[in-house]
Design a protein around this motif. Sequence first.
Motif, PDB file in Angstrom:
ATOM      1  N   SER A   1      15.555  22.478  86.105  1.00  0.00           N
ATOM      2  CA  SER A   1      14.594  22.792  87.173  1.00  0.00           C
ATOM      3  C   SER A   1      13.820  21.632  87.726  1.00  0.00           C
ATOM      4  O   SER A   1      13.742  21.584  88.771  1.00  0.00           O
ATOM      5  CB  SER A   1      13.541  23.706  86.708  1.00  0.00           C
ATOM      6  N   GLY A   2      13.487  20.563  86.701  1.00  0.00           N
ATOM      7  CA  GLY A   2      12.987  19.403  87.180  1.00  0.00           C
ATOM      8  C   GLY A   2      13.892  18.506  88.261  1.00  0.00           C
ATOM      9  O   GLY A   2      13.575  18.195  89.169  1.00  0.00           O
ATOM     10  N   LEU A   3      15.244  18.603  87.619  1.00  0.00           N
ATOM     11  CA  LEU A   3      16.398  17.926  88.515  1.00  0.00           C
ATOM     12  C   LEU A   3      16.503  18.706  89.950  1.00  0.00           C
ATOM     13  O   LEU A   3      16.381  17.936  90.892  1.00  0.00           O
ATOM     14  CB  LEU A   3      17.610  17.848  87.899  1.00  0.00           C
ATOM     15  N   ASP A   4      16.342  19.915  89.915  1.00  0.00           N
ATOM     16  CA  ASP A   4      16.676  20.593  91.017  1.00  0.00           C
ATOM     17  C   ASP A   4      15.376  20.442  91.948  1.00  0.00           C
ATOM     18  O   ASP A   4      15.497  20.265  93.383  1.00  0.00           O
ATOM     19  CB  ASP A   4      16.557  22.084  90.848  1.00  0.00           C
ATOM     20  N   SER A   5      14.022  20.206  91.454  1.00  0.00           N
ATOM     21  CA  SER A   5      13.058  20.170  92.321  1.00  0.00           C
ATOM     22  C   SER A   5      12.941  18.784  92.985  1.00  0.00           C
ATOM     23  O   SER A   5      12.732  18.359  94.197  1.00  0.00           O
ATOM     24  CB  SER A   5      11.595  20.313  91.690  1.00  0.00           C
ATOM     25  N   THR A   6      13.582  17.814  92.190  1.00  0.00           N
ATOM     26  CA  THR A   6      13.637  16.479  92.719  1.00  0.00           C
ATOM     27  C   THR A   6      14.585  16.289  93.713  1.00  0.00           C
ATOM     28  O   THR A   6      14.331  15.563  94.789  1.00  0.00           O
ATOM     29  CB  THR A   6      14.159  15.504  91.521  1.00  0.00           C
ATOM     30  N   VAL A   7      15.796  16.942  93.829  1.00  0.00           N
ATOM     31  CA  VAL A   7      16.716  16.961  94.640  1.00  0.00           C
ATOM     32  C   VAL A   7      16.228  17.441  95.864  1.00  0.00           C
ATOM     33  O   VAL A   7      16.410  16.917  97.084  1.00  0.00           O
ATOM     34  CB  VAL A   7      18.192  17.759  94.289  1.00  0.00           C
ATOM     35  N   LYS A   8      15.439  18.641  95.649  1.00  0.00           N
ATOM     36  CA  LYS A   8      15.054  19.367  97.015  1.00  0.00           C
ATOM     37  C   LYS A   8      13.940  18.461  97.874  1.00  0.00           C
ATOM     38  O   LYS A   8      13.962  18.397  98.878  1.00  0.00           O
ATOM     39  CB  LYS A   8      14.282  20.829  96.599  1.00  0.00           C
ATOM     40  N   GLU A   9      13.056  17.729  96.870  1.00  0.00           N
ATOM     41  CA  GLU A   9      11.957  16.837  97.742  1.00  0.00           C
ATOM     42  C   GLU A   9      12.968  15.755  98.530  1.00  0.00           C
ATOM     43  O   GLU A   9      12.391  15.440  99.454  1.00  0.00           O
ATOM     44  CB  GLU A   9      11.289  16.232  96.507  1.00  0.00           C
TER      45      GLU A   9
ATOM     46  N   ALA B   1      14.501  17.310 101.462  1.00  0.00           N
ATOM     47  CA  ALA B   1      13.389  17.482 102.535  1.00  0.00           C
ATOM     48  C   ALA B   1      12.984  16.263 103.314  1.00  0.00           C
ATOM     49  O   ALA B   1      12.735  16.219 104.353  1.00  0.00           O
ATOM     50  CB  ALA B   1      12.049  18.426 101.880  1.00  0.00           C
ATOM     51  N   SER B   2      12.555  15.059 102.493  1.00  0.00           N
ATOM     52  CA  SER B   2      12.170  13.816 102.883  1.00  0.00           C
ATOM     53  C   SER B   2      13.408  13.322 103.874  1.00  0.00           C
ATOM     54  O   SER B   2      13.164  12.629 105.057  1.00  0.00           O
ATOM     55  CB  SER B   2      11.880  12.931 102.040  1.00  0.00           C
ATOM     56  N   GLU B   3      14.405  13.319 103.579  1.00  0.00           N
ATOM     57  CA  GLU B   3      15.542  12.977 104.408  1.00  0.00           C
ATOM     58  C   GLU B   3      15.873  13.791 105.725  1.00  0.00           C
ATOM     59  O   GLU B   3      16.028  12.962 106.675  1.00  0.00           O
ATOM     60  CB  GLU B   3      16.905  12.847 103.568  1.00  0.00           C
ATOM     61  N   GLN B   4      15.729  14.874 105.664  1.00  0.00           N
ATOM     62  CA  GLN B   4      15.581  15.855 106.761  1.00  0.00           C
ATOM     63  C   GLN B   4      14.333  15.516 107.742  1.00  0.00           C
ATOM     64  O   GLN B   4      14.485  15.262 108.883  1.00  0.00           O
ATOM     65  CB  GLN B   4      15.657  17.134 106.449  1.00  0.00           C
ATOM     66  N   MET B   5      13.185  14.849 107.314  1.00  0.00           N
ATOM     67  CA  MET B   5      11.956  14.911 108.123  1.00  0.00           C
ATOM     68  C   MET B   5      12.196  13.614 108.686  1.00  0.00           C
ATOM     69  O   MET B   5      12.160  13.276 109.709  1.00  0.00           O
ATOM     70  CB  MET B   5      10.830  14.906 107.241  1.00  0.00           C
ATOM     71  N   ILE B   6      12.717  12.475 108.118  1.00  0.00           N
ATOM     72  CA  ILE B   6      13.025  11.283 108.593  1.00  0.00           C
ATOM     73  C   ILE B   6      14.158  11.147 109.635  1.00  0.00           C
ATOM     74  O   ILE B   6      14.081  10.924 110.693  1.00  0.00           O
ATOM     75  CB  ILE B   6      13.545  10.226 107.400  1.00  0.00           C
ATOM     76  N   ARG B   7      15.244  12.079 109.426  1.00  0.00           N
ATOM     77  CA  ARG B   7      16.194  12.312 110.595  1.00  0.00           C
ATOM     78  C   ARG B   7      15.712  12.923 111.765  1.00  0.00           C
ATOM     79  O   ARG B   7      16.103  12.649 113.041  1.00  0.00           O
ATOM     80  CB  ARG B   7      17.414  13.303 110.096  1.00  0.00           C
ATOM     81  N   GLU B   8      14.855  14.107 111.620  1.00  0.00           N
ATOM     82  CA  GLU B   8      14.462  14.435 112.611  1.00  0.00           C
ATOM     83  C   GLU B   8      13.265  13.731 113.413  1.00  0.00           C
ATOM     84  O   GLU B   8      13.231  13.826 114.678  1.00  0.00           O
ATOM     85  CB  GLU B   8      13.438  16.154 112.215  1.00  0.00           C
ATOM     86  N   ARG B   9      12.568  12.664 112.857  1.00  0.00           N
ATOM     87  CA  ARG B   9      11.641  12.109 113.588  1.00  0.00           C
ATOM     88  C   ARG B   9      12.698  11.136 114.311  1.00  0.00           C
ATOM     89  O   ARG B   9      12.118  10.734 115.524  1.00  0.00           O
ATOM     90  CB  ARG B   9      10.663  11.257 112.407  1.00  0.00           C
ATOM     91  N   LYS B  10      13.553  10.336 113.716  1.00  0.00           N
ATOM     92  CA  LYS B  10      14.472   9.656 114.238  1.00  0.00           C
ATOM     93  C   LYS B  10      15.037  10.175 115.678  1.00  0.00           C
ATOM     94  O   LYS B  10      15.208   9.688 116.683  1.00  0.00           O
ATOM     95  CB  LYS B  10      15.494   9.153 113.455  1.00  0.00           C
TER      96      LYS B  10
END
Length: 75
Positions: free
Chosen positions: A22-30, A33-42
């Motif tokens: 579950s710790g790994l899962d939450s890290t991957v989701k974070e 999500a950050s990569e998607q946010m960066i991609r949308e800003r770009k």
Amino acid sequence: MAPPNKDNLFGAKKQASQAKASGLDSTVKEILASEQMIRERKTARLRELRLEKEALQPPPEPKTKTKRKVVKPSE
């Protein structure tokens, strides 16, 4: 105190593996999500720059169709 058994002497291994998963899962989701946010800003920034560039350029001149030459059959 409970009588000694495998779980309270050595700990439950399933809980440890589930916690790790579950710790790994939450890290991957974070990270995703950050990569998607960066991609949308770009994408938004590039779209804005493209629209500004298009606004500064004069509209393209309409293309005129070339007339075909009619070949007259020779007799």
